[in-house]
Write an enzyme that holds these catalytic residues in place. Structure first.
Site, short mmCIF file in Angstrom:
data_model
loop_
_atom_site.label_atom_id
_atom_site.label_comp_id
_atom_site.label_asym_id
_atom_site.label_seq_id
_atom_site.Cartn_x
_atom_site.Cartn_y
_atom_site.Cartn_z
N ALA A 163 -14.05 -13.79 -1.84
CA ALA A 163 -15.08 -13.07 -2.60
C ALA A 163 -15.05 -13.47 -4.08
O ALA A 163 -13.98 -13.78 -4.61
CB ALA A 163 -14.87 -11.56 -2.46
N PRO A 164 -16.24 -13.53 -4.72
CA PRO A 164 -17.56 -13.14 -4.22
C PRO A 164 -18.30 -14.23 -3.45
O PRO A 164 -19.42 -14.00 -2.98
CB PRO A 164 -18.33 -12.79 -5.50
CG PRO A 164 -17.74 -13.71 -6.52
CD PRO A 164 -16.26 -13.81 -6.17
N LYS A 211 -16.97 -20.30 -4.06
CA LYS A 211 -16.29 -21.45 -3.46
C LYS A 211 -16.67 -21.58 -1.98
O LYS A 211 -16.85 -22.68 -1.48
CB LYS A 211 -14.78 -21.32 -3.66
CG LYS A 211 -14.42 -21.32 -5.15
CD LYS A 211 -12.98 -20.93 -5.42
CE LYS A 211 -12.69 -20.94 -6.92
NZ LYS A 211 -13.41 -19.86 -7.65
N ASP A 237 -7.69 -19.66 -3.44
CA ASP A 237 -8.01 -19.37 -4.83
C ASP A 237 -7.47 -17.97 -5.08
O ASP A 237 -8.17 -16.98 -4.91
CB ASP A 237 -9.51 -19.47 -5.07
CG ASP A 237 -9.87 -19.30 -6.54
OD1 ASP A 237 -9.29 -20.02 -7.37
OD2 ASP A 237 -10.72 -18.45 -6.85
N CYS A 281 -7.08 -19.03 -11.87
CA CYS A 281 -7.77 -19.12 -13.16
C CYS A 281 -6.83 -18.57 -14.24
O CYS A 281 -7.23 -17.75 -15.07
CB CYS A 281 -9.10 -18.38 -13.14
SG CYS A 281 -9.01 -16.63 -12.72
#
Length: 478
Positions: A115-116, A119, A182, A235
């Site tokens: 989510a969201p 990717k 991620d 990130c």
């Protein structure tokens, strides 16, 4: 923009140690405007085709051929092309993980923390409708947003799940060709544009997230086929969450090896700090926010023995992927009302210029699904979607879904109202209003696919010279 003075002192001290001579440049980047981006959906059109009619001044994102910067004063989320699923709005650095994972059509792909959906939508585009994409998020509410974005993109070969990765690993050991992790992180790379991330860091910093990330990575390794590839990204800038986690994985799983990146493919990127072969993105070195990436491969030999999957192919009458009773379209006694709906469904399917595989068609609680190849039935997981939602059987009637409209091409359906950019009916349709037909367009009876510049927006029900709006209420233009 975030005020540098609001950044935690411990964070600034860590960045000074991490960056050395580049620290002052990094701090200066907080004075610059961040650049928003959009990524063209190549499931529907090429970047070149999109640029032919884009109303905005766009400049290319160097590390992905379908990514572009746009001016922050533009409003692409209000444009009909957005509602047609022609692009996804995404921060440019966040485009790198899906771009750098070498997905091929036919792969079985897992996006663990999806989510969201930025990717996942790109992974779906890279699959080109072949293979299987499983997109998971442990938060059910976030998984709902993920589902919407995948359906808007027109992705059909999907399964959207909301489970702990440990549960996924029980069901899918050594199943996936490619996996993207991620991971949830302390978000240091987003401090420049998001004040909330700064506030969260003070209560939940790298020490909080690192153990979570390691647990997710371990489960991802268990789900990866020998020879498969795993991309880990965050990130954040913290070595504890980045290189230290990769080192942990390499040490605890000797079957995994690091695949070095070609840094020239992402201009301005930097090598890993203390671990060569990774990739770091810094806002003072490129037009983007902070990101970290590492690509790993599971060696074909020496893989650990893993139990057989929990799931198994279901027989008629067994359980559907979302743990509820299902039935195939044919072969089960039904009421007169159900028979009428099934006849309408089969007539609708025949009208589409598509070679449907009937064994992949399932009905669950009056919803009709087209299952992806490679997705077994009977899996004990919390699914939000299993494949393409074809439509719904309502009180003896069949109604096609919004998801199907987005997945179709206009040449695959016989009745289409194709509206131009200048036509004021585009906005009216997206707002849920009834549409009147011009003399040369009607009359129309039955289901009509409404499109913008040749790209579907949704359904309407024709009644001679008017179209009753069937655009999904939750997606309407406000």
């Amino acid at each position: 923009m975030t005020d540098v003075k609001m950044l935690p002192k411990d964070f600034l001290a860590g960045m000074k140690e991490l960056l050395g001579k580049e620290y002052d440049q990094y701090i200066k980047s907080y004075e610059e405007e961040w650049k928003p981006g959009l990524r063209v959906n190549t499931l529907k059109l090429s970047p070149e085709e999109f640029l032919e009619f884009s109303p905005w001044k766009l400049s290319p994102v160097p590390w992905t051929k379908n990514g572009f910067y746009y001016d922050s004063q533009d409003r692409p989320s209000r444009h009909p092309a957005y509602f047609a699923g022609l692009y996804y709005l995404q921060e440019p650095s966040a485009m790198t993980p899906a771009a750098m994972l070498p997905v091929e059509p036919g792969d079985k792909v897992l996006d663990v923390c999806a989510a969201p959906g930025g990717k996942s939508t790109e992974l779906a585009a890279k699959l080109k409708g072949e293979g299987l994409l499983v997109s998971n998020d442990i938060s059910y509410s976030r998984a709902r947003a993920l589902l919407k974005n995948l359906e808007l993109t027109g992705a059909a070969n999907i399964a959207v799940v909301s489970e702990d990765p440990e549960k996924l690993a029980e069901v899918w050991p050594e199943f996936f060709d490619k996996i993207l992790v991620d991971a949830p992180c302390s978000g240091e790379g987003m401090f420049r544009r998001d004040d909330d991330m700064v506030k969260d860091w003070t209560s939940r910093g790298p020490e909080y997230y690192s153990p979570i990330q390691r647990r997710i990575l371990e489960q991802a390794v268990a789900m990866l086929k020998p020879g498969g590839m795993l991309l880990y990204s965050t990130c954040t800038f913290s070595r504890l969450e980045d290189e230290d986690n990769v080192n942990f994985l390499l040490e605890s799983h000797p079957e995994m090896e690091l695949v070095p990146f070609n840094l020239a493919s992402v201009p301005g990127s930097a090598d890993g700090i203390g671990l060569n072969g990774c990739m770091r993105l810094f806002p003072h070195r490129m037009k983007g926010e902070g990101h970290f990436l590492a690509l790993l491969r599971k060696k074909s030999e020496g893989s650990k023995k893993i139990p057989t999957p929990v799931g198994h192919p279901a027989k008629p009458g067994e359980r559907h992927p979302n743990r509820a009773e299902s039935r195939k379209i044919q072969g089960k006694k039904s009421s007169a009302s159900e028979d009428t709906g099934l006849r309408e469904l089969e007539a609708f399917l025949r009208s589409c210029r598509i070679s449907w595989e009937k064994e992949r068609m399932f009905i669950h609680q009056e919803h009709v699904y087209y299952l992806p190849c490679g997705l077994e039935t009977g899996l004990p997981l919390r699914f939000l979607r299993t494949g393409l939602l074809i439509g719904e059987l309502k009180k003896g009637r069949f109604e096609p879904s919004q998801a199907l409209a987005m997945a179709l091409r206009i040449e695959k359906y016989p009745v289409v109202l194709n509206l131009s950019e200048e036509d004021e009916r585009v906005a009216r349709y997206l707002k849920g209003e009834t549409i009147s037909l011009l003399p040369e367009e009607g009359p129309i009876k039955g289901w009509c696919l409404v499109a913008y510049r040749g790209f579907p927006l949704g359904w309407a029900k024709g009644n001679n010279m008017t179209l009753k709006n069937k655009y999904y209420p939750g997606w309407r233009l406000q």
